[in-house]
Scaffold this motif. Structure first.
Motif, short mmCIF file in Angstrom:
data_model
loop_
_atom_site.label_atom_id
_atom_site.label_comp_id
_atom_site.label_asym_id
_atom_site.label_seq_id
_atom_site.Cartn_x
_atom_site.Cartn_y
_atom_site.Cartn_z
N LEU A 83 0.84 -1.20 0.00
CA LEU A 83 0.00 0.00 0.00
C LEU A 83 0.87 1.25 0.00
CD1 LEU A 83 -2.70 1.55 0.36
CD2 LEU A 83 -2.44 1.21 2.80
N ALA A 122 2.36 1.67 -3.31
CA ALA A 122 1.37 2.12 -4.30
C ALA A 122 1.12 3.62 -4.17
CB ALA A 122 0.06 1.34 -4.11
N ILE A 123 1.21 4.13 -2.94
CA ILE A 123 0.98 5.56 -2.74
C ILE A 123 2.20 6.36 -3.17
CG2 ILE A 123 0.55 7.37 -1.04
CD1 ILE A 123 -0.86 5.25 0.68
N VAL A 124 3.37 5.91 -2.72
CA VAL A 124 4.57 6.74 -2.87
C VAL A 124 5.20 6.67 -4.26
CG1 VAL A 124 6.92 7.09 -2.01
CG2 VAL A 124 5.07 6.64 -0.41
N PRO A 154 4.30 6.32 -7.47
CA PRO A 154 3.92 7.20 -8.59
C PRO A 154 4.18 8.69 -8.32
CG PRO A 154 2.18 5.64 -8.08
CD PRO A 154 3.16 5.58 -6.96
N LEU A 155 4.35 9.05 -7.07
CA LEU A 155 4.52 10.47 -6.74
C LEU A 155 5.95 10.95 -6.94
CD1 LEU A 155 2.50 10.91 -3.43
CD2 LEU A 155 1.87 11.71 -5.69
N VAL A 156 6.91 10.03 -6.86
CA VAL A 156 8.30 10.46 -6.84
C VAL A 156 8.95 10.38 -8.23
CG1 VAL A 156 8.61 9.83 -4.43
CG2 VAL A 156 9.10 8.17 -6.22
N ASP A 157 10.10 11.02 -8.35
CA ASP A 157 10.83 10.99 -9.61
C ASP A 157 11.73 9.78 -9.73
OD1 ASP A 157 9.68 13.29 -10.49
OD2 ASP A 157 11.25 14.60 -9.71
N ARG A 186 1.86 18.06 4.40
CA ARG A 186 0.52 17.64 4.00
C ARG A 186 0.49 16.26 3.35
NH1 ARG A 186 -2.58 22.73 1.45
NH2 ARG A 186 -1.44 24.02 2.91
N VAL A 187 1.49 16.00 2.50
CA VAL A 187 1.52 14.70 1.82
C VAL A 187 1.81 13.60 2.84
CG1 VAL A 187 2.58 13.35 0.01
CG2 VAL A 187 2.25 15.77 -0.32
N ALA A 235 -1.22 12.89 4.70
CA ALA A 235 -2.19 12.12 3.91
C ALA A 235 -1.78 10.65 3.84
CB ALA A 235 -2.31 12.71 2.51
N ILE A 236 -0.47 10.41 3.64
CA ILE A 236 0.00 9.03 3.58
C ILE A 236 -0.30 8.33 4.90
CG2 ILE A 236 2.05 7.55 3.41
CD1 ILE A 236 3.29 9.71 1.60
N ILE A 246 -4.02 7.44 5.43
CA ILE A 246 -4.48 6.29 4.67
C ILE A 246 -3.92 5.00 5.25
CG2 ILE A 246 -4.38 5.16 2.41
CD1 ILE A 246 -4.39 8.04 1.23
N TYR A 277 -4.12 5.07 -10.25
CA TYR A 277 -3.37 5.31 -9.01
C TYR A 277 -4.28 5.07 -7.80
CZ TYR A 277 -0.88 8.09 -5.48
OH TYR A 277 -0.24 8.52 -4.35
N ILE A 306 -4.24 2.19 -4.74
CA ILE A 306 -4.26 2.48 -3.30
C ILE A 306 -5.41 1.73 -2.64
CG2 ILE A 306 -4.56 4.27 -1.56
CD1 ILE A 306 -3.16 6.20 -3.35
N GLY A 349 -4.63 -1.76 -2.03
CA GLY A 349 -3.78 -1.90 -0.86
C GLY A 349 -4.56 -1.79 0.43
N ALA A 379 -7.55 12.83 2.45
CA ALA A 379 -6.17 12.41 2.19
C ALA A 379 -6.06 11.82 0.78
CB ALA A 379 -5.72 11.39 3.22
N HIS A 391 -6.30 14.53 -1.78
CA HIS A 391 -5.08 15.31 -1.87
C HIS A 391 -4.02 14.59 -2.69
CE1 HIS A 391 -1.40 17.18 0.18
NE2 HIS A 391 -1.83 17.99 -0.76
N MET A 400 -1.21 13.59 -8.02
CA MET A 400 -0.94 12.69 -9.13
C MET A 400 -1.48 13.29 -10.42
SD MET A 400 0.52 9.96 -9.47
CE MET A 400 0.90 9.49 -11.14
N LYS A 451 0.63 16.01 -11.60
CA LYS A 451 1.96 15.59 -12.03
C LYS A 451 1.95 15.28 -13.52
CE LYS A 451 5.80 12.78 -10.66
NZ LYS A 451 6.22 11.40 -10.55
#
Lengths: 77, 254
Positions: free
Chosen positions: A4, A7-9, A11-14, A50-51, A54-55, A58, B114, B118, B121, B160, B163, B168, B171
């Motif tokens: 999980l 799956a969250i992190v 796609p957000l990162v480079d 904030r991110v 949120a993580i 969840i 995306y 989630i 998960g 959450a 947000h 995403m 992005k």
């Protein structure tokens, strides 16, 4: 649970390949340690955290259901 | 021997992606289908196709010779495949994922998958997402058996998720977009509840002549209350404190 967080992190990162999660488990708590590429650290924390918040929200809501232990998510260098 | 395995929404897509990667034509390779793709229903039960593409030995030698003498045909081949690919975004399944970012993707579909990941998960397997978009405003309507898990206490989880999905969305999107996410009309019900709370609190303030502070709320929730009480002349509303613990105060007019 680790899935999980990934799956969250990811796609957000480079640098998704640098995302690493370690678990640290004791009798009454589970800590998920999240490691990301140094340049991505800001992305997973976000403005005013904030991110990160949120993580955690969840993850906690998902964890609350099927394990009794207290869960934490730490973002580390 | 040059070989690659590639994942795609359909077998065809996976093959063309692999060809693009290797820079060969369909005739120059052997394709082995490892897993057939499944469309699934509304994005559920969908499975990506997986193929293993191996460049034939003879071709490989030829290409080596070719590339030394005239490397142009290979390049042309690549751009051709890319073109045909961009011309059929309709075929792209919404479950197609982060595996191949080189292709043009719809930011809305991208953030949907995306969100679906989630939810998976979190143990939600029956998530259904409908979307509407109007200019920079995008709205997602989610439904699932376990809606309560998606909403959380006072919509905490929903906020959450919203947000993260908005992040995403922005992005991949070219222009800034604002996402509004709702689970089974939760937001509408919350609005009615907030308006009732606002009126009740306003009456209390008038009766007791003492100001009342509400619990910290998100900006759009405070806005609902401000709006609900905007035309009352016997009270005044304003917000105090710093985000994310900003709260609304209702004050009697002296």
């Amino acid at each position: 649970m680790q899935q999980l967080i990934e799956a969250i992190v990811k796609p957000l990162v480079d640098y998704p390949e640098d995302v690493r999660i370690e678990t640290d488990e004791t009798s009454n708590r589970v800590v998920y340690k999240l490691f990301v590429h140094p340049e991505d650290r800001g992305k997973v924390i976000g403005k005013q955290g904030r991110v990160a918040k949120a993580i955690r929200t969840i993850v906690y809501s998902a964890a609350g259901g099927h394990q009794k232990k207290k869960t934490y998510v730490d973002i580390l260098d | 021997m040059k070989q690659t395995t590639q994942i795609g929404a359909t077998v065809e897509e996976a093959i063309s992606l692999a060809l693009q990667k290797l820079g060969h034509t369909r005739e120059q390779v052997d394709v082995e289908v490892l897993q057939e793709g499944k469309k699934g229903f509304l994005g559920f039960g969908a499975r990506n196709a997986e193929v293993r593409v191996t460049v034939k030995e003879i071709v490989q030698q030829q290409v080596n010779n070719e590339t030394t003498s005239q490397p142009t045909p290979v390049v042309e081949e690549q751009s051709f495949i890319k073109e045909t690919f961009e011309n059929e975004p309709v075929l792209v399944n919404e479950d197609q994922s982060i595996h191949h970012e080189q292709q043009q993707v719809d930011p809305i579909e991208e953030s949907k998958s995306y969100l679906t990941n989630i939810a998976l998960g979190m143990g939600i397997t029956d998530l259904i997402i409908e979307h509407e978009s109007d200019g920079k405003y995008v709205s997602f309507k989610l439904s699932s058996e376990k809606a309560a898990l998606l909403i959380g206490k006072r919509g905490l989880t929903l906020n959450a998720l919203q947000h993260l999905t908005q992040l995403m969305l922005n992005k991949t999107a070219k222009s800034f977009m604002i996402l509004q996410m709702d689970v089974e009309d939760y937001r509408e019900r919350r609005q009615v509840a907030l308006e009732q709370l606002a009126l009740r609190m306003a009456d209390k303030v008038v009766r007791t002549r003492k100001s009342v502070s509400l619990e910290p709320m998100a900006s759009y929730e405070r806005k609902i209350i401000h709006n609900a009480l905007a035309n009352r002349l016997d009270i005044e509303t304003y917000s105090e404190g710093a985000e994310p613990n900003r709260y609304l105060v209702i004050e009697p007019v002296k």
